[in-house]
Design an enzyme around this catalytic site. Sequence first.
Site, PDB file in Angstrom:
ATOM      1  N   ILE A   1       0.147   0.092   9.740  1.00  0.00           N
ATOM      2  CA  ILE A   1      -0.182   0.301   8.330  1.00  0.00           C
ATOM      3  C   ILE A   1      -0.911   1.629   8.142  1.00  0.00           C
ATOM      4  CG2 ILE A   1      -1.264  -0.740   6.301  1.00  0.00           C
ATOM      5  CD1 ILE A   1       0.948  -2.413   7.752  1.00  0.00           C
ATOM      6  N   GLU A   2      -1.797   1.946   9.083  1.00  0.00           N
ATOM      7  CA  GLU A   2      -2.615   3.144   8.954  1.00  0.00           C
ATOM      8  C   GLU A   2      -1.825   4.431   9.135  1.00  0.00           C
ATOM      9  OE1 GLU A   2      -5.604   3.914   8.165  1.00  0.00           O
ATOM     10  OE2 GLU A   2      -6.576   1.975   7.963  1.00  0.00           O
ATOM     11  N   SER A   3      -1.011   4.490  10.178  1.00  0.00           N
ATOM     12  CA  SER A   3      -0.443   5.774  10.583  1.00  0.00           C
ATOM     13  C   SER A   3       1.027   5.716  10.956  1.00  0.00           C
ATOM     14  CB  SER A   3      -1.227   6.302  11.780  1.00  0.00           C
ATOM     15  OG  SER A   3      -1.073   5.410  12.892  1.00  0.00           O
TER      16      SER A   3
END
Length: 423
Positions: A125-127
């Site tokens: 989700i982050e990166s």
Amino acid sequence: MMHLFRFTLLCSSLLLSACTTTPVSTAPPQPKTATPTVASSTHTTATVERVTFDEQTDDVWQRIRSQLTFAPSEHESVQARVNWYLSHPNYMHVISERAKPFLLYVVEQVENRGLPIELALMPLIESDFDTSAYSHKHASGLWQLTPLIAKHYGVKITPWYDGRQDIVDATHAALDFLSYLHKRFDGNWYHAIAAYNTGEGRVAQAIKHNQQRGKSTHFFDLSLPKQTRHYIPKLLAAAQLLRNKQMQFPKIPNHTAIAVLPLKQGVILNTDKAWRKLQTLNPGYTRFPALLDGPEHIVVPALQASQWQDYVAKLPAMPGKQWQHYTIEKGDSLSVIAQRHALTVSQLKTFNQLKSNNIKIGDTLLLPILADQQLDYTVRAGDSLWRIARHFNISVDEIKKWNALSKDVLRVGDTLKLFLSKT
């Protein structure tokens, strides 16, 4: 100290950010009956009773699937994200390819701490599992850590090394921070994960705002930035697709892919063939092939651990921790430059990946600086190189060398780099 840190984060809630995003369920994630249960928030580190999983499974994604604990959500924002994933069938193929070297390491760290396995999906989700991802809010790496959070949890950031892009340093810092947030928000994982994305101050204010008005404080009822409202739905949607086998997650072998070896001193890898194999596993080192000023470890392919250990042990040690770029001038040779900087020609060639003694005017070389302090000095009216050199007990030649100056002329307002020794 922790109270001070909380106040700092409250005032700096905009500093922590994630990559992209979409929305989630109307209640905090609750573990399913007879599966892991979130421990009381009085514990310093959140724990979950381990779910038994088939250790013989040959796929890391299935290892995650067997341990999912957050309750499925029918919230419209989660379902919207599910539909997005399904409309981009190649997305998980890209993710799996990027995650292949690192996902098992992340899963094992989450398991070892007894945390919900869903946290292992957060780099997705982050990166998008891109180790070099960098946001406009200065967050970096798989876990998109900001400098503030990274430094608080002991992650080193220097001109030579950025631990936010190192799988070991970044994963430990991210899980430390998430564990703190879980306790901070009384065991509510939705609130903790949202705070990871947007800052604990902003989430705390949103909760307080609803409490004062007698409103629900469930995540989906909070007034949060759009990115954060979409953040947890992305996580829950990915978990739903994995749980229900609605989408193909290309297999990632469930066996150790990387080994973390001790690296007691900085080195510069001396062959292209050698360092290229390590670059993707050690993105924290920002000036490959120089492994300088980083942590005391190096990440290598697991199957080649012994060979890498022998290889690194034979490399020459670096003579110092600070470095400069030297521009080759007329009359220079490797022997002249090496003698001037108390080096051997062999060291000079190793530091700069030189295969011969041939050098060209105008090219730059990497050289060590034996100094205790680096100072950025702003040139003032009346200054001269001689006056500055005398004041700091250094030589004019050193100042010119450190700043690539070909003349003695200075301009008011210019900044000079000075490297000072205590002795």
